[in-house]
Design a protein around this motif. Structure first.
Motif, PDB file in Angstrom:
ATOM      1  N   VAL A 158       0.836  -1.207   0.000  1.00 13.08           N
ATOM      2  CA  VAL A 158       0.000   0.000   0.000  1.00 13.08           C
ATOM      3  C   VAL A 158       0.866   1.251   0.000  1.00 13.08           C
ATOM      4  CG1 VAL A 158      -1.645   1.341   1.373  1.00 13.08           C
ATOM      5  CG2 VAL A 158      -1.977  -1.111   1.077  1.00 13.08           C
ATOM      6  N   LEU A 159       1.918   1.245   0.810  1.00 13.26           N
ATOM      7  CA  LEU A 159       2.817   2.394   0.860  1.00 13.26           C
ATOM      8  C   LEU A 159       3.478   2.626  -0.495  1.00 13.26           C
ATOM      9  CD1 LEU A 159       4.119   4.561   2.646  1.00 13.26           C
ATOM     10  CD2 LEU A 159       5.914   2.917   3.219  1.00 13.26           C
ATOM     11  N   SER A 160       3.903   1.553  -1.143  1.00 12.14           N
ATOM     12  CA  SER A 160       4.522   1.675  -2.466  1.00 12.14           C
ATOM     13  C   SER A 160       3.525   2.207  -3.486  1.00 12.14           C
ATOM     14  CB  SER A 160       5.062   0.314  -2.907  1.00 12.14           C
ATOM     15  OG  SER A 160       5.591   0.389  -4.221  1.00 12.14           O
ATOM     16  N   ILE A 161       2.310   1.663  -3.469  1.00 12.42           N
ATOM     17  CA  ILE A 161       1.273   2.132  -4.396  1.00 12.42           C
ATOM     18  C   ILE A 161       1.009   3.621  -4.176  1.00 12.42           C
ATOM     19  CG2 ILE A 161      -1.193   1.967  -4.951  1.00 12.42           C
ATOM     20  CD1 ILE A 161      -0.995  -1.044  -4.439  1.00 12.42           C
ATOM     21  N   SER A 162       0.961   4.012  -2.907  1.00  7.24           N
ATOM     22  CA  SER A 162       0.707   5.426  -2.602  1.00  7.24           C
ATOM     23  C   SER A 162       1.802   6.332  -3.176  1.00  7.24           C
ATOM     24  CB  SER A 162       0.618   5.596  -1.084  1.00  7.24           C
ATOM     25  OG  SER A 162       0.514   6.950  -0.739  1.00  7.24           O
ATOM     26  N   LYS A 163       3.045   5.967  -2.895  1.00  2.76           N
ATOM     27  CA  LYS A 163       4.156   6.806  -3.375  1.00  2.76           C
ATOM     28  C   LYS A 163       4.231   6.836  -4.891  1.00  2.76           C
ATOM     29  CE  LYS A 163       7.159   6.282   0.664  1.00  2.76           C
ATOM     30  NZ  LYS A 163       8.475   5.779   1.151  1.00  2.76           N
ATOM     31  N   ARG A 164       4.120   5.681  -5.535  1.00  3.04           N
ATOM     32  CA  ARG A 164       4.269   5.629  -6.998  1.00  3.04           C
ATOM     33  C   ARG A 164       3.078   6.288  -7.691  1.00  3.04           C
ATOM     34  NH1 ARG A 164       8.205   1.927  -8.505  1.00  3.04           N
ATOM     35  NH2 ARG A 164       7.870   2.795 -10.605  1.00  3.04           N
ATOM     36  N   THR A 165       1.888   6.145  -7.098  1.00  4.90           N
ATOM     37  CA  THR A 165       0.719   6.799  -7.685  1.00  4.90           C
ATOM     38  C   THR A 165       0.862   8.312  -7.589  1.00  4.90           C
ATOM     39  OG1 THR A 165      -0.692   4.926  -7.093  1.00  4.90           O
ATOM     40  CG2 THR A 165      -1.800   6.993  -7.612  1.00  4.90           C
ATOM     41  N   ALA A 166       1.312   8.786  -6.425  1.00  2.00           N
ATOM     42  CA  ALA A 166       1.502  10.224  -6.243  1.00  2.00           C
ATOM     43  C   ALA A 166       2.544  10.770  -7.211  1.00  2.00           C
ATOM     44  CB  ALA A 166       1.913  10.508  -4.797  1.00  2.00           C
ATOM     45  N   LEU A 217      -7.017  -4.188  -4.555  1.00  5.37           N
ATOM     46  CA  LEU A 217      -6.285  -5.015  -3.580  1.00  5.37           C
ATOM     47  C   LEU A 217      -7.242  -5.579  -2.533  1.00  5.37           C
ATOM     48  CD1 LEU A 217      -3.461  -5.932  -2.608  1.00  5.37           C
ATOM     49  CD2 LEU A 217      -3.346  -3.819  -1.262  1.00  5.37           C
ATOM     50  N   ALA A 218      -8.176  -4.753  -2.058  1.00  8.20           N
ATOM     51  CA  ALA A 218      -9.131  -5.185  -1.050  1.00  8.20           C
ATOM     52  C   ALA A 218     -10.058  -6.270  -1.581  1.00  8.20           C
ATOM     53  CB  ALA A 218      -9.945  -3.990  -0.554  1.00  8.20           C
ATOM     54  N   ALA A 219     -10.463  -6.159  -2.857  1.00  6.34           N
ATOM     55  CA  ALA A 219     -11.357  -7.162  -3.435  1.00  6.34           C
ATOM     56  C   ALA A 219     -10.714  -8.543  -3.430  1.00  6.34           C
ATOM     57  CB  ALA A 219     -11.727  -6.760  -4.859  1.00  6.34           C
ATOM     58  N   THR A 220      -9.433  -8.602  -3.790  1.00  7.61           N
ATOM     59  CA  THR A 220      -8.730  -9.894  -3.791  1.00  7.61           C
ATOM     60  C   THR A 220      -8.560 -10.413  -2.364  1.00  7.61           C
ATOM     61  OG1 THR A 220      -7.533  -9.196  -5.767  1.00  7.61           O
ATOM     62  CG2 THR A 220      -6.693 -11.127  -4.599  1.00  7.61           C
ATOM     63  N   HIS A 221      -8.265  -9.508  -1.429  1.00  5.00           N
ATOM     64  CA  HIS A 221      -8.120  -9.910  -0.021  1.00  5.00           C
ATOM     65  C   HIS A 221      -9.429 -10.478   0.514  1.00  5.00           C
ATOM     66  CE1 HIS A 221      -4.168  -8.496   1.766  1.00  5.00           C
ATOM     67  NE2 HIS A 221      -4.042  -8.195   0.480  1.00  5.00           N
ATOM     68  N   GLY A 225      -4.712  -9.902  -9.434  1.00  3.19           N
ATOM     69  CA  GLY A 225      -5.798  -8.954  -9.200  1.00  3.19           C
ATOM     70  C   GLY A 225      -5.389  -7.532  -9.557  1.00  3.19           C
ATOM     71  N   LEU A 226      -4.174  -7.119  -9.163  1.00  2.00           N
ATOM     72  CA  LEU A 226      -3.690  -5.785  -9.512  1.00  2.00           C
ATOM     73  C   LEU A 226      -3.496  -5.633 -11.023  1.00  2.00           C
ATOM     74  CD1 LEU A 226      -1.081  -5.281  -6.625  1.00  2.00           C
ATOM     75  CD2 LEU A 226      -3.282  -4.123  -6.888  1.00  2.00           C
ATOM     76  N   ILE A 227      -2.994  -6.684 -11.678  1.00  3.87           N
ATOM     77  CA  ILE A 227      -2.799  -6.625 -13.138  1.00  3.87           C
ATOM     78  C   ILE A 227      -4.135  -6.465 -13.853  1.00  3.87           C
ATOM     79  CG2 ILE A 227      -2.078  -7.968 -15.147  1.00  3.87           C
ATOM     80  CD1 ILE A 227       0.137  -9.167 -13.356  1.00  3.87           C
ATOM     81  N   PHE A 228      -5.119  -7.285 -13.477  1.00  6.11           N
ATOM     82  CA  PHE A 228      -6.442  -7.183 -14.107  1.00  6.11           C
ATOM     83  C   PHE A 228      -7.056  -5.806 -13.865  1.00  6.11           C
ATOM     84  CE2 PHE A 228      -7.270 -12.048 -13.932  1.00  6.11           C
ATOM     85  CZ  PHE A 228      -6.674 -12.197 -15.170  1.00  6.11           C
ATOM     86  N   HIS A 229      -6.843  -5.248 -12.657  1.00  2.13           N
ATOM     87  CA  HIS A 229      -7.387  -3.915 -12.377  1.00  2.13           C
ATOM     88  C   HIS A 229      -6.787  -2.871 -13.309  1.00  2.13           C
ATOM     89  CE1 HIS A 229      -8.631  -0.284 -10.270  1.00  2.13           C
ATOM     90  NE2 HIS A 229      -7.350   0.088 -10.241  1.00  2.13           N
ATOM     91  N   GLU A 230      -5.468  -2.890 -13.493  1.00  2.00           N
ATOM     92  CA  GLU A 230      -4.818  -1.897 -14.349  1.00  2.00           C
ATOM     93  C   GLU A 230      -5.223  -2.068 -15.809  1.00  2.00           C
ATOM     94  OE1 GLU A 230      -3.241   0.628 -13.248  1.00  2.00           O
ATOM     95  OE2 GLU A 230      -3.141  -0.030 -11.157  1.00  2.00           O
ATOM     96  N   LEU A 231      -5.346  -3.322 -16.278  1.00  2.17           N
ATOM     97  CA  LEU A 231      -5.777  -3.562 -17.662  1.00  2.17           C
ATOM     98  C   LEU A 231      -7.212  -3.109 -17.864  1.00  2.17           C
ATOM     99  CD1 LEU A 231      -4.203  -7.109 -18.274  1.00  2.17           C
ATOM    100  CD2 LEU A 231      -3.511  -4.956 -19.355  1.00  2.17           C
ATOM    101  N   ALA A 232      -8.079  -3.377 -16.867  1.00  3.43           N
ATOM    102  CA  ALA A 232      -9.481  -2.962 -16.977  1.00  3.43           C
ATOM    103  C   ALA A 232      -9.599  -1.445 -16.955  1.00  3.43           C
ATOM    104  CB  ALA A 232     -10.301  -3.584 -15.855  1.00  3.43           C
ATOM    105  N   ALA A 250      -6.927   7.318  -8.773  1.00  3.86           N
ATOM    106  CA  ALA A 250      -6.054   6.182  -9.099  1.00  3.86           C
ATOM    107  C   ALA A 250      -5.704   5.371  -7.859  1.00  3.86           C
ATOM    108  CB  ALA A 250      -4.772   6.700  -9.781  1.00  3.86           C
ATOM    109  N   PHE A 251      -5.375   6.094  -6.778  1.00  2.00           N
ATOM    110  CA  PHE A 251      -4.981   5.393  -5.550  1.00  2.00           C
ATOM    111  C   PHE A 251      -6.160   4.588  -4.975  1.00  2.00           C
ATOM    112  CE2 PHE A 251      -4.406   5.401  -0.866  1.00  2.00           C
ATOM    113  CZ  PHE A 251      -3.258   4.618  -0.804  1.00  2.00           C
ATOM    114  N   SER A 252      -7.345   5.219  -4.925  1.00  2.00           N
ATOM    115  CA  SER A 252      -8.526   4.518  -4.396  1.00  2.00           C
ATOM    116  C   SER A 252      -8.847   3.287  -5.225  1.00  2.00           C
ATOM    117  CB  SER A 252      -9.739   5.471  -4.381  1.00  2.00           C
ATOM    118  OG  SER A 252      -9.514   6.562  -3.513  1.00  2.00           O
ATOM    119  N   GLY A 253      -8.769   3.405  -6.554  1.00  2.00           N
ATOM    120  CA  GLY A 253      -9.065   2.261  -7.416  1.00  2.00           C
ATOM    121  C   GLY A 253      -8.122   1.100  -7.164  1.00  2.00           C
ATOM    122  N   ARG A 254      -6.835   1.395  -6.975  1.00  2.00           N
ATOM    123  CA  ARG A 254      -5.853   0.324  -6.758  1.00  2.00           C
ATOM    124  C   ARG A 254      -6.031  -0.325  -5.374  1.00  2.00           C
ATOM    125  NH1 ARG A 254      -1.615   4.286  -9.724  1.00  2.00           N
ATOM    126  NH2 ARG A 254      -1.947   3.459 -11.847  1.00  2.00           N
TER     127      ARG A 254
END
Length: 492
Positions: free
Chosen positions: A316-324, A344-348, A398-405, A336-340
């Motif tokens: 999550v921290l990495s996603i936050s920094k890279r998204t920002a 992640l939460a959906a797969t969890h 799950g993250l890959i499918f999210h970004e492709l979608a 973008a951050f909320s979607g990612r």
């Protein structure tokens, strides 16, 4: 025929002569005063007949009797009571004389004995009664027989003490019940005396030792270690504490020599049979094997949970920094951050429902992609056999499918009304990876971007934790094509 009749007649004559001789002997003894009483056969019951008006000999006879004995008249009033009877009721003869048995005996016993000596019940069988004697309950067998004391007709009533026999029978019954309870217990039950010698042990207890328990010393037959007591506590001290009036409960112990359970929960309680000091100790040993196994599993799960939480927070921290870093506006970052994070939460959530064991690829695809299409739409097609993926690969996919979608909605096949997506799952082979192909068609013409954002990085790197995992992204004019390689080691 005639000979046999003569023999029978002679036998009868001899019998009559014998009876006459006995009768003459009895009459002679009565005349001499050497007989005080005789037993006379009556109608259905014998009677005691005292000879003469002097009943002192009969009283002497009653005094010599071991049971308590009284002579009563036909109304139940005492004519005489021997020493044992007086001892039972703690009264001397002057206090008892003239009283009726119903006045002396307590409630129910008085009624029962009253029926025994009633005129309508001469043939009543002896009966058992119980009442307190010096504050202790005692049991007696009471019997009555008609008697003539001179001119007085009454009854001789005896009270035979059955207390010890009743106690012995009660103790034997209690012992049988105790043995049955011990034998039926699922837990190991051991009874030992004050010297630690085992007197009783059930089947479950026998499984804790290689030797026969009954007769053996507890501390040698089943050696116990108490890890929480730092080696100070011994089983003998448990027994000693229990005998001193302090029962001990639920103490964890280890039985190193046991062929069965090694981890046990020990409780010790005093064995109280009488009001005196405890005669021994009762120990129960509960098998903790399953509980210890469950505890180890729980600790393992806690460590695994701790590991996953740390990994998730790092992700999550990495996603936050890279998204920002890749977004130019706050609104863009938030979307973008909320979607990612939601991806992640959906797969969890899916993994939590599957006890974090495995997820099917179709489940993951459905959670990340299908929300963007209408129900029953033919714009999404999945081809090929399904795969069950372990958590690591499931989260990455799950993250890959999210970004492709997300890319397909913004720029690709799902941005218009006619585009479609095909997901082809290739059959499993001996290859170290399994390929899945995402193909878009029917959307606007695609061109490669010179600037690659964080979404491209997520697609390219999410499966790169293994040399056999990864993705290849192609921007074909007809639509985006993504070749996904999933490590075979992550497929259940």
């Amino acid at each position: 025929m005639r000979d046999s009749q003569e023999q029978a007649l002679q036998s009868l004559i001899d019998d009559l002569r014998q009876r006459v001789a006995e009768a003459e002997e009895t009459l002679s003894a009565i005349r001499d005063g050497s007989v005080d009483a005789v037993v006379v056969g009556g109608e259905g019951q014998d009677e005691v007949l005292v000879i003469g008006d002097d009943v002192s000999a009969f009283r002497n006879f009653m005094e010599a009797m071991e049971p308590g004995a009284v002579a009563v008249d036909s109304a139940g009033r005492l004519l005489y009571a021997n020493a044992r009877f007086r001892q039972i009721f703690c009264e001397d003869w002057d206090q008892l004389k003239g009283k009726s048995l119903s006045e002396i005996l307590p409630g129910s016993a008085a009624q029962m004995v009253g029926k025994l000596i009633s005129h309508d019940d001469h043939e009543a069988a002896p009966l058992s009664v119980s009442f307190l004697e010096r504050g202790v309950e005692r049991n007696y067998l009471v019997s009555a027989r008609p008697v003539h004391l001179g001119t007085v007709r009454g009854f001789a009533v005896t009270f035979s003490d059955l207390t010890e026999r009743v106690r012995a029978e009660t103790a034997e019954r209690a012992q049988r019940v105790a043995n049955a309870i011990i034998a039926s217990a699922n837990e190991a039950v051991i009874v030992c005396d004050r010297t630690l010698t085992i007197t009783h042990a059930n089947f479950a207890a026998e499984a804790l030792s290689t030797e026969k328990l009954v007769g053996a010393r507890l501390d040698t037959a089943i050696p116990l270690k108490f890890p929480d007591a730092t080696g100070i506590l011994e089983v003998g001290e448990l027994v000693e504490s229990s005998l001193g009036g302090t029962p001990l409960r639920s103490i964890e112990a280890f039985a190193p020599m046991s062929p069965g359970a090694h981890d046990v929960l020990v409780s010790a309680a005093p064995l109280n049979i009488s009001d005196d000091e405890p005669e021994g100790c009762v120990l129960t040993l509960v098998d903790l094997s399953q509980r210890k196994k469950d505890e180890r599993q729980m600790h393992l799960l806690m460590r695994e949970l701790d590991h996953r939480v740390k990994n998730t927070l790092a992700l999550v921290l990495s996603i936050s920094k890279r998204t920002a870093a890749s977004e130019e506006t706050l609104e863009g970052f938030q979307g973008a951050f909320s979607g990612r994070i939601e991806a992640l939460a959906a797969t969890h959530n899916l993994l939590a429902g599957a006890s974090w064991e495995s997820l099917s690829l179709r489940q993951i695809f459905g959670a990340e992609v299908l929300p963007y299409t209408e129900t029953g739409s033919d714009r999404i097609n999945i081809i090929g056999p399904d795969l069950n993926l372990y958590p690591r690969a499931a989260i990455a996919l799950g993250l890959i499918f999210h970004e492709l979608a997300t890319n397909a909605i913004k720029y690709g096949a799902l941005s218009g009304e006619t585009g479609a997506i095909n997901l082809e799952i290739h059959p499993r082979t001996d290859s170290p990876s399994i390929e899945v192909t995402w193909t878009e068609r029917g959307g606007p013409p695609v061109k490669s971007f010179s600037r690659k954002g964080f979404g491209h990085t997520v697609i390219a790197r999410s499966l790169s934790y293994s040399p056999h995992g990864g993705t290849t992204l192609e921007f074909e004019p007809t639509g985006v094509v993504c070749h996904i390689r999933i490590p075979s080691s992550d497929v259940a």
